[in-house]
Every structure is written in structure tokens, then in C-alpha cells.
Design an enzyme around this catalytic site. Structure first.
Site, mmCIF file in Angstrom:
data_model
loop_
_atom_site.group_PDB
_atom_site.id
_atom_site.type_symbol
_atom_site.label_atom_id
_atom_site.label_comp_id
_atom_site.label_asym_id
_atom_site.label_seq_id
_atom_site.Cartn_x
_atom_site.Cartn_y
_atom_site.Cartn_z
ATOM 1 N N ASP A 29 0.814 -1.216 0.000
ATOM 2 C CA ASP A 29 0.000 0.000 0.000
ATOM 3 C C ASP A 29 0.852 1.273 0.000
ATOM 4 O O ASP A 29 2.019 1.269 0.411
ATOM 5 C CB ASP A 29 -0.877 0.048 1.258
ATOM 6 C CG ASP A 29 -2.050 -0.901 1.208
ATOM 7 O OD1 ASP A 29 -2.128 -1.718 0.278
ATOM 8 O OD2 ASP A 29 -2.887 -0.834 2.127
ATOM 9 N N HIS A 80 -6.200 3.004 -3.985
ATOM 10 C CA HIS A 80 -6.091 3.209 -2.533
ATOM 11 C C HIS A 80 -6.422 4.653 -2.164
ATOM 12 O O HIS A 80 -5.916 5.167 -1.168
ATOM 13 C CB HIS A 80 -4.690 2.829 -2.067
ATOM 14 C CG HIS A 80 -4.552 2.573 -0.603
ATOM 15 N ND1 HIS A 80 -5.488 1.889 0.140
ATOM 16 C CD2 HIS A 80 -3.566 2.912 0.276
ATOM 17 C CE1 HIS A 80 -5.088 1.814 1.399
ATOM 18 N NE2 HIS A 80 -3.923 2.432 1.504
ATOM 19 N N HIS A 84 -5.015 9.187 0.425
ATOM 20 C CA HIS A 84 -5.030 8.311 1.607
ATOM 21 C C HIS A 84 -5.859 8.926 2.740
ATOM 22 O O HIS A 84 -5.530 8.807 3.924
ATOM 23 C CB HIS A 84 -3.615 7.994 2.100
ATOM 24 C CG HIS A 84 -3.547 6.740 2.924
ATOM 25 N ND1 HIS A 84 -3.792 6.720 4.284
ATOM 26 C CD2 HIS A 84 -3.261 5.460 2.584
ATOM 27 C CE1 HIS A 84 -3.654 5.484 4.744
ATOM 28 N NE2 HIS A 84 -3.335 4.702 3.728
ATOM 29 N N HIS A 173 3.630 -2.313 3.119
ATOM 30 C CA HIS A 173 3.653 -0.948 2.588
ATOM 31 C C HIS A 173 4.957 -0.690 1.838
ATOM 32 O O HIS A 173 6.034 -1.057 2.311
ATOM 33 C CB HIS A 173 3.507 0.072 3.720
ATOM 34 C CG HIS A 173 2.174 0.002 4.403
ATOM 35 N ND1 HIS A 173 1.880 -0.959 5.342
ATOM 36 C CD2 HIS A 173 1.059 0.759 4.251
ATOM 37 C CE1 HIS A 173 0.634 -0.784 5.759
ATOM 38 N NE2 HIS A 173 0.110 0.243 5.116
#
Length: 204
Positions: A29, A80, A84, A173
Site C-alpha cells: 500500500d 487506494h 489516503h 507498505h
């Protein structure tokens, strides 16, 4: 980026891959974010492992060349969100605008690239599941998060990743901060799991 009518609920979030046996999927991510995303891609290429990269739209606009490499090397993409943000309390119209903006950034970087997945920032799904479905994306969750946004050292990350179950999806991540420990841990984990009889896959 097809559209359609979907009736999705929290229970439709993908948390396991649809393959039998000791299989595992790696997902990343918050990128793309050099130098860690590029270092991670080097590891995955060397080990011949495909993964899912859940991209943040602002990062896509900043680093389109990395997105092109991600796609060229056979990895899958997830939306995503653009910045964020926590979308849990957002109205559907605002969610749609955000996700469409991110899809547009990906389309500009890699025209025609498919984006089969959406992952909610912080795992706060709110109203996003239905909107993502209407935009042709399936909600991608995880079976195991190793909290690599609080870097505890590569050895500890490897230990945490050993908690994966067969068919599990691991949340990691490649952006949002220094992720060099994650890159190091993944480079250690892949051959270790292979030696234990695991195989690597991607959600479908």
C-alpha cells in the site's frame, strides 16, 4: 475501468486468495514511492513473485514511471484513494469523485491498465464498497497485517509475517515513509517460505 451494478457488503471483502494449499499473496500500500518501491520491484523480479500494489493517486501523479514498471512486470493494481484520506464517513458522491480521480491518474500513467481492486485507507470501508463495485473494483482486505508502518526492524517483520495462514493475504507498505525494512524483510521472507513449501499467488 468498467461500470456496473453491484450489491456488495463488508462480507465481500477479499481476505483470502481463492487457491488451495500453502499459498500466500503479497500486497503493498501507499506507493509508488522511490526508492523503496523500485527496490521492492527488484526483489520481486529476482524472485519471480507477482504482487498487488494499492496505489495512492497523488503518488501515481508524482511517479508515473514506477507505475508503468509495476504493470510491465506483471503485478496487479489496486485503487487506494487519492490522498489516503479516511473515507469511512464520506458520502457516496465524494467517494466516487475520489476513486475516479485516482483511476484517472492511473489511466494517465498507464493507458488501458486494469485496476481490479480497491483497498480502503486504514481498512475503514464505510460506503466505499458499493461505490468501488460500481466502478468495477473488488474490495481487497487482508488476513495478516504486520504493522510495518511502525518499523520494528526487518527481523521482527519477518517474524510477524510468519503468522500467515494458507491462502492468506499479507498487508505491507511500499510508501508512506521509509520502507527499507519492509523491502529487506520481503527479500528474506520469500526464499524462506519457498523452502517451507509455500507458493506465491495474487488474488483473482
Amino acid at each position: 475501468m468498467g461500470t456496473g451494478t453491484f450489491s456488495l457488503s463488508r462480507g465481500d471483502v477479499i481476505e483470502l486468495v481463492d487457491e488451495p494449499g500453502r499459498t500466500v499473496a503479497l500486497t503493498f500500500d501507499d506507493g509508488p514511492d522511490p526508492p523503496d518501491t523500485t527496490a521492492l520491484l527488484d526483489v520481486l523480479a529476482r524472485e519471480r513473485v507477482r504482487a498487488v500494489f494499492c496505489l495512492v493517486g497523488a503518488q501515481v501523479e508524482a511517479h508515473p514511471e514506477i507505475v508503468r514498471r509495476i504493470v510491465a512486470e506483471g503485478h496487479l493494481l489496486g485503487n487506494h484513494s487519492f490522498h489516503h484520506d479516511d473515507l469511512e464517513e464520506w458520502e457516496p458522491e465524494a467517494v466516487r469523485a475520489d476513486l475516479e480521480r485516482t483511476l484517472a491518474a492511473i489511466e494517465a500513467a498507464v493507458p488501458g491498465a486494469e485496476v481490479p481492486f480497491f483497498r480502503a485507507p486504514y481498512g475503514h470501508w464505510g460506503r466505499t464498497i458499493r461505490v468501488a463495485g460500481e466502478l468495477g473494483m473488488r474490495p481487497l482486505g487482508w488476513q495478516l497485517s504486520v504493522w510495518d508502518w511502525e518499523p520494528p526492524g526487518a527481523d521482527e517483520l519477518v517474524r510477524r509475517m510468519s503468522g500467515v495462514v494458507p491462502r492468506g493475504i499479507i498487508l505491507l507498505h511500499d510508501g508512506g515513509g521509509d520502507r527499507s525494512q519492509t523491502v529487506e524483510a520481503v527479500a528474506t521472507l520469500i526464499p524462506r517460505l519457498r523452502a517451507e513449501g509455500w507458493t506465491f499467488t495474487v488474488p483473482r
